[in-house]
Design a protein around this motif. Structure first.
Motif, PDB file in Angstrom:
ATOM      1  N   GLU A  88       6.000   3.668   8.098  1.00  0.00           N
ATOM      2  CA  GLU A  88       5.550   2.335   8.501  1.00  0.00           C
ATOM      3  C   GLU A  88       5.055   1.586   7.266  1.00  0.00           C
ATOM      4  N   THR A  89       5.471   0.356   7.123  1.00  0.00           N
ATOM      5  CA  THR A  89       5.123  -0.399   5.918  1.00  0.00           C
ATOM      6  C   THR A  89       3.636  -0.702   5.830  1.00  0.00           C
ATOM      7  N   THR A  90       2.947  -0.719   6.956  1.00  0.00           N
ATOM      8  CA  THR A  90       1.518  -1.040   6.948  1.00  0.00           C
ATOM      9  C   THR A  90       0.636   0.200   6.894  1.00  0.00           C
ATOM     10  N   LYS A  91       1.234   1.366   6.876  1.00  0.00           N
ATOM     11  CA  LYS A  91       0.476   2.617   6.957  1.00  0.00           C
ATOM     12  C   LYS A  91       0.323   3.239   5.572  1.00  0.00           C
TER      13      LYS A  91
END
Length: 232
Positions: free
Chosen positions: A131-134
């Motif tokens: 996930e790009t936000t993780k």
């Protein structure tokens, strides 16, 4: 209300049941009590009941508790996102870090670890869902990062950690943990890394983590109740 002592006993009983269900020895799964936002008195109560491994997410909060609990023999684990300007404090006052995902952070921890202290135990946090936000390193980059960390003189690479996206069903919850366990096996086989720990599983996906080989489970609400300000 059920106290920390009773909750800890109940939790250890549950861990025993789950280990038996998945044919694992109880000694293979260690409990990390996550005390974020809970007072030092709650940790003191847990310690009195036999819990010595404590996980904290925030450096300043943890230092306040460490000072207040300096009379106790506790093992402190940092499990939050670690910024460069906090590495010295973590290197000096913690026993383990579960969330290393950049070589820069690892290098600073190694350089700042006191010479009189044992090497700092570290785990590489892996973004198993990409996930790009993780936070976490990409699975395809984990071997390179882990190999570099293993060569740093004041660190001891011990394993991998993940915090996957929430899922409702047990089969769905098991999938990311299975990927982390397979990645650890590949690192041992292909890269010769002596890693043995898998930090995975929280109060919401405990069974799935144990089923897939967790050696550290990080439980907070289960032991201490809802955090101040958290919905009941």
């Amino acid at each position: 209300m059920i106290g920390v002592t009773e909750k800890l006993a109940k939790t250890n009983g549950l861990l025993g049941e789950l280990c038996a269900r998945y044919d694992r020895p109880r000694s293979a799964v260690k409990l990390l009590a996550v005390s974020k936002k809970h007072p030092a008195d709650a940790i003191r109560a847990a310690h009195a009941a036999g819990q010595c491994d404590i996980g904290e997410n925030f450096v300043a909060e943890a230092r306040d508790k460490q000072r207040e609990l300096s009379d106790l023999k506790l093992r402190w684990h940092f499990i939050g996102r670690l910024q460069s300007n906090k590495t010295r404090t973590v290197a000096e006052y913690f026993d383990a870090v579960h969330t290393v995902d950049r070589l820069k952070i690892a290098e600073r921890l190694s350089a700042q670890r006191p010479h009189y202290a044992a090497p700092l135990d570290v785990m590489v946090q892996v973004n198993v869902d990409t996930e790009t936000t993780k936070a976490g390193t990409d699975p395809t980059s984990t071997a390179e990062l882990a190999t570099a960390i293993a060569e740093l003189p004041r660190l001891r690479l011990v394993g991998l950690m993940c915090l996957p996206r929430p899922s409702q069903s047990l089969p769905e919850q098991r999938q990311p943990f299975q990927r982390l366990a397979e990645l650890a096996g590949k690192l041992r086989t292909d890269s010769g890394l002596a890693i043995s720990e898998l930090s995975m599983g929280t109060s919401s996906d405990l069974e799935a983590a144990i089923a897939e080989g967790a050696t550290w489970v990080r439980l907070g609400t289960t032991l201490f109740g809802a955090r101040p300000g958290q919905a009941q």
